[in-house]
Design a protein around this motif. Structure first.
Motif, PDB file in Angstrom:
ATOM      1  N   SER A 106      58.776  28.018  27.995  1.00  0.00           N
ATOM      2  CA  SER A 106      58.440  29.280  28.656  1.00  0.00           C
ATOM      3  C   SER A 106      59.109  29.296  30.019  1.00  0.00           C
ATOM      4  O   SER A 106      59.645  28.292  30.483  1.00  0.00           O
ATOM      5  CB  SER A 106      56.923  29.400  28.831  1.00  0.00           C
ATOM      6  N   LEU A 107      59.042  30.456  30.675  1.00  0.00           N
ATOM      7  CA  LEU A 107      59.589  30.535  32.019  1.00  0.00           C
ATOM      8  C   LEU A 107      58.815  29.629  32.978  1.00  0.00           C
ATOM      9  O   LEU A 107      59.390  29.015  33.870  1.00  0.00           O
ATOM     10  CB  LEU A 107      59.546  31.983  32.520  1.00  0.00           C
ATOM     11  N   GLN A 108      57.504  29.542  32.789  1.00  0.00           N
ATOM     12  CA  GLN A 108      56.696  28.661  33.626  1.00  0.00           C
ATOM     13  C   GLN A 108      57.134  27.210  33.446  1.00  0.00           C
ATOM     14  O   GLN A 108      57.274  26.458  34.410  1.00  0.00           O
ATOM     15  CB  GLN A 108      55.219  28.805  33.295  1.00  0.00           C
ATOM     16  N   MET A 161      60.962  39.558  29.372  1.00  0.00           N
ATOM     17  CA  MET A 161      59.955  39.882  30.379  1.00  0.00           C
ATOM     18  C   MET A 161      59.800  41.391  30.547  1.00  0.00           C
ATOM     19  O   MET A 161      60.765  42.143  30.457  1.00  0.00           O
ATOM     20  CB  MET A 161      60.332  39.270  31.741  1.00  0.00           C
ATOM     21  N   TRP A 190      58.605  41.130  36.551  1.00  0.00           N
ATOM     22  CA  TRP A 190      59.199  39.942  37.170  1.00  0.00           C
ATOM     23  C   TRP A 190      58.101  39.097  37.819  1.00  0.00           C
ATOM     24  O   TRP A 190      57.890  39.095  39.024  1.00  0.00           O
ATOM     25  CB  TRP A 190      60.255  40.352  38.200  1.00  0.00           C
ATOM     26  N   GLY A 203      60.096  26.161  32.481  1.00  0.00           N
ATOM     27  CA  GLY A 203      61.410  26.007  33.103  1.00  0.00           C
ATOM     28  C   GLY A 203      61.324  25.930  34.612  1.00  0.00           C
ATOM     29  O   GLY A 203      61.998  25.113  35.253  1.00  0.00           O
ATOM     30  N   PHE A 204      60.486  26.797  35.201  1.00  0.00           N
ATOM     31  CA  PHE A 204      60.314  26.816  36.657  1.00  0.00           C
ATOM     32  C   PHE A 204      59.778  25.470  37.146  1.00  0.00           C
ATOM     33  O   PHE A 204      60.289  24.894  38.110  1.00  0.00           O
ATOM     34  CB  PHE A 204      59.339  27.936  37.030  1.00  0.00           C
ATOM     35  N   TRP A 255      67.577  30.130  30.441  1.00  0.00           N
ATOM     36  CA  TRP A 255      66.758  30.913  31.370  1.00  0.00           C
ATOM     37  C   TRP A 255      66.855  32.409  31.029  1.00  0.00           C
ATOM     38  O   TRP A 255      65.869  33.132  30.983  1.00  0.00           O
ATOM     39  CB  TRP A 255      67.225  30.629  32.797  1.00  0.00           C
ATOM     40  N   ARG A 256      68.084  32.861  30.784  1.00  0.00           N
ATOM     41  CA  ARG A 256      68.298  34.288  30.464  1.00  0.00           C
ATOM     42  C   ARG A 256      67.572  34.674  29.176  1.00  0.00           C
ATOM     43  O   ARG A 256      67.020  35.769  29.061  1.00  0.00           O
ATOM     44  CB  ARG A 256      69.796  34.566  30.338  1.00  0.00           C
ATOM     45  N   ILE A 314      55.734  35.204  36.867  1.00  0.00           N
ATOM     46  CA  ILE A 314      55.509  34.072  35.974  1.00  0.00           C
ATOM     47  C   ILE A 314      54.093  33.572  36.212  1.00  0.00           C
ATOM     48  O   ILE A 314      53.687  33.370  37.375  1.00  0.00           O
ATOM     49  CB  ILE A 314      56.530  32.942  36.235  1.00  0.00           C
ATOM     50  N   HIS A 367      64.774  33.654  28.109  1.00  0.00           N
ATOM     51  CA  HIS A 367      63.360  33.923  28.384  1.00  0.00           C
ATOM     52  C   HIS A 367      63.195  35.154  29.279  1.00  0.00           C
ATOM     53  O   HIS A 367      62.252  35.925  29.106  1.00  0.00           O
ATOM     54  CB  HIS A 367      62.721  32.699  29.056  1.00  0.00           C
ATOM     55  N   VAL A 368      64.106  35.346  30.224  1.00  0.00           N
ATOM     56  CA  VAL A 368      64.002  36.492  31.140  1.00  0.00           C
ATOM     57  C   VAL A 368      64.137  37.810  30.379  1.00  0.00           C
ATOM     58  O   VAL A 368      63.455  38.794  30.691  1.00  0.00           O
ATOM     59  CB  VAL A 368      65.086  36.392  32.250  1.00  0.00           C
TER      60      VAL A 368
END
Length: 586
Positions: free
Chosen positions: A296-298, A361, A364, A300-301, A354-355, A366, A357-358
């Motif tokens: 998920s983006l979380q 969305m 914007w 990855g972050f 990353w893209r 997370i 998952h973005v």
């Protein structure tokens, strides 16, 4: 005549043999002493010496022709000095050293030799002290040349002994002599005041002894054990670079090798080269051992802020130190490998993941990740202002996360400070106007027709507008350069009169966002870290206890040109183009 005083005198050769019955006044001489008026005796009495000094004065008459030398010698003499100690003190006078140990005397001669001078040894020779000096050097250090001794020859002998790690080579010399020269060489080697002289002498000796040819036959472990010549470190940087490029050393082995050279007197000369190797090893190791899949983006972050940021940091440190080190083909080859790995095996696949998952969305944001949009409320107001505590916020333009992480470590190394890095999600698009506005207290943000950003319907560009927006919460704004130039009293008044101060610092973006200065981006990061440490110290001296350092956005940078496929094939278009640059369009 029991109440009168008498002066008895006679002419007599000094030190002439005498029997008990030759001198019926011997008891008087023993009781009251004698005065002799020959030149040697007068000098001995002037200097307050005894029989040992008398023999030295007779042996080295030229030394005592100078009143200045006599005065300097008198200050160095000790009551129990024998002839050798007095002669050593005389050499110390000639060389201008406080101590008379052979270590101190040779330190002075070596420093003079490094500067291409020979005044000291020439004066020692002219005054007749050369035989004493070279005999002492032979007896204490074991220096026994087959031909006439000289300082140049001693330097070559000394560095050759050090290169051979002072292993005994002659049966007629005791281990004590090897211990003496090893000890004194170590003293010179580790003294920062001798460092420049050491480098000059070592370079000269390396050429004379053909060390470059010897080094070629050493393997890496053997080289790491040699600490006599800077030339070894030049070769080590090349060897390590090649081994890192070929991936046949572990990162632990590379870092240990680099660390083992850090205490050398000439380390500063090769430090950029070692940092290049260290950063390349860390980068390639992390890239080779990791993957960029994220659930998920979380995910990855968090993985970036915990682990992956170190790759960007290593890439920055690699390129910055490569710029500082002398050109070397081995490092050029390593750069090609690092650049390829960074772009092909890290930036590109990470960006693609990353893209992916973005694109899914709707907003914007997370989950569980702090946002720059709520920075003022969550990071400034609630923990500080709402509790009646003062706070200073430093906003450094384009201070990306990995630079901030290094900054936190640098601040923590200073006395009286602790620092902790944390991350938040930048605004989108990630550019200065919007990023700066989002960090201010606000209910709404909006784009004006000219592309600038309004905060609650009010312009937010520029320090004055931002100061005005901070006034309702007891705050104001100032540029970092203005704060740097402010006198301590004025700085304390500024802090005293406000609950909140925003300090705007612009080093990285001012450099990296212009095409002409873009290659200096990583140098600007280093300068920004130094600036911010200074800024923290200045604020602390103005009685500031709480400081937040943050950024309006980060940046991506690669040292090679973008490939053609990295550009859009279609020009941006829309009903109204508010702002357009090479990264985004509104």
């Amino acid at each position: 005549e029991p109440k009168r005083k008498f002066l008895l005198y006679r002419f007599r050769e000094p030190d002439a043999p005498e029997t008990v019955t030759d001198n019926w006044l011997k008891d008087m001489e023993l009781a009251y002493g004698t005065f002799t008026a020959d030149h040697t005796s007068l000098l001995v009495q002037e200097l307050g010496g005894g029989l040992a000094l008398r023999s030295v004065v007779a042996q080295y008459p030229l030394f005592f022709d100078s009143a200045q030398r006599r005065d300097e010698l008198k200050a160095r003499l000790r009551p129990d000095d024998d002839a050798a100690a007095i002669a050593a003190s005389m050499v110390a006078v000639v060389l201008g050293t406080e101590e008379r140990s052979l270590e101190a005397l040779w330190r002075a001669l070596l420093m003079e030799n490094a500067d291409g001078e020979s005044t000291g040894i020439d004066t020692i020779t002219r005054l007749g002290l050369a035989e004493f000096h070279w005999k002492g050097t032979r007896n204490i250090y074991g220096y026994a040349p087959e031909e006439e001794p000289s300082v140049d020859d001693f330097v070559a002998w000394l560095f050759n002994r050090a290169w051979e790690q002072f292993a005994p080579t002659r049966a007629d010399l005791g281990t004590e002599q090897y211990a003496n020269i090893r000890r004194d060489f170590s003293t010179w080697y580790n003294d920062f005041r001798f460092a420049e002289s050491y480098r000059l002498l070592a370079r000269r000796a390396a050429e004379l002894l053909g060390i470059a040819e010897r080094v070629a036959g050493f393997d890496l472990p053997a080289l790491l054990g040699r600490r006599t010549f800077p030339l070894v470190d030049q070769e080590l940087v090349r060897r390590l670079a090649k081994r890192v490029q070929e991936r046949n050393l572990t990162d632990k082995e590379v870092q240990e090798a680099v660390h083992s050279r850090a205490a050398l007197p000439w380390h500063s000369e090769f430090e950029p080269g070692y940092k290049v190797v260290s950063a390349a090893s860390a980068l390639l190791t992390r890239i080779d051992s990791d993957s960029w899949n994220m659930s998920s983006l979380q995910d990855g972050f968090e993985r970036y802020t915990q682990h992956w940021f170190a790759i960007d940091q290593a890439y920055r440190q690699f390129n910055r130190n490569l710029d500082l080190y002398e050109p070397d083909s081995a490092l050029d080859a390593l750069k090609t490998v690092v650049e390829t790995a960074y772009i092909r095996d890290f930036l590109t696949p990470l960006g693609q993941e990353w893209r992916r998952h973005v694109e899914g969305m709707e907003q914007w944001e997370i989950d569980s990740i702090p946002s720059a949009m709520s920075f003022f409320t969550d990071q400034v107001s609630k923990p500080w202002l709402d509790k009646s505590k003062k706070i200073v916020v430093i906003v450094s333009d384009a201070l990306r996360y990995e630079v901030g992480e290094e900054l936190a470590r640098r601040i923590s190394q200073e006395d009286r400070f602790t620092a902790r890095p944390s991350a938040m999600l930048s605004v989108l698009p990630s550019y200065t106007q919007l990023g700066m506005a989002a960090l201010l207290p606000h209910k709404s943000l909006a784009f004006a027709e000219d592309g600038l950003v309004e905060v609650d319907g009010t312009p937010s560009a520029g320090t004055e507008n931002r100061a005005r927006l901070l006034t309702p919460v007891g705050g104001t704004a100032i540029q970092a350069n203005a704060l740097f130039s402010m006198k301590p009293g004025k700085t304390r008044d500024l802090i005293k009169n406000h609950r909140l101060l925003y300090v705007y610092h612009n080093q990285i973006d001012a450099t990296g966002d212009k095409q002409t200065t873009e290659p200096d981006t990583f140098r600007a990061c280093e300068d920004a870290i130094k600036d911010l440490v200074r800024l923290v110290k200045k604020l602390a001296n103005a009685n500031v206890n709480n400081i937040l350092i943050t950024a309006d956005h980060g940046f991506l940078y690669q040292d090679s040109h973008l490939e053609e496929q990295d550009y859009l094939s279609v020009k941006p278009h829309g009903d109204a183009l508010l702002q357009m640059n090479h990264r985004f369009v509104l």
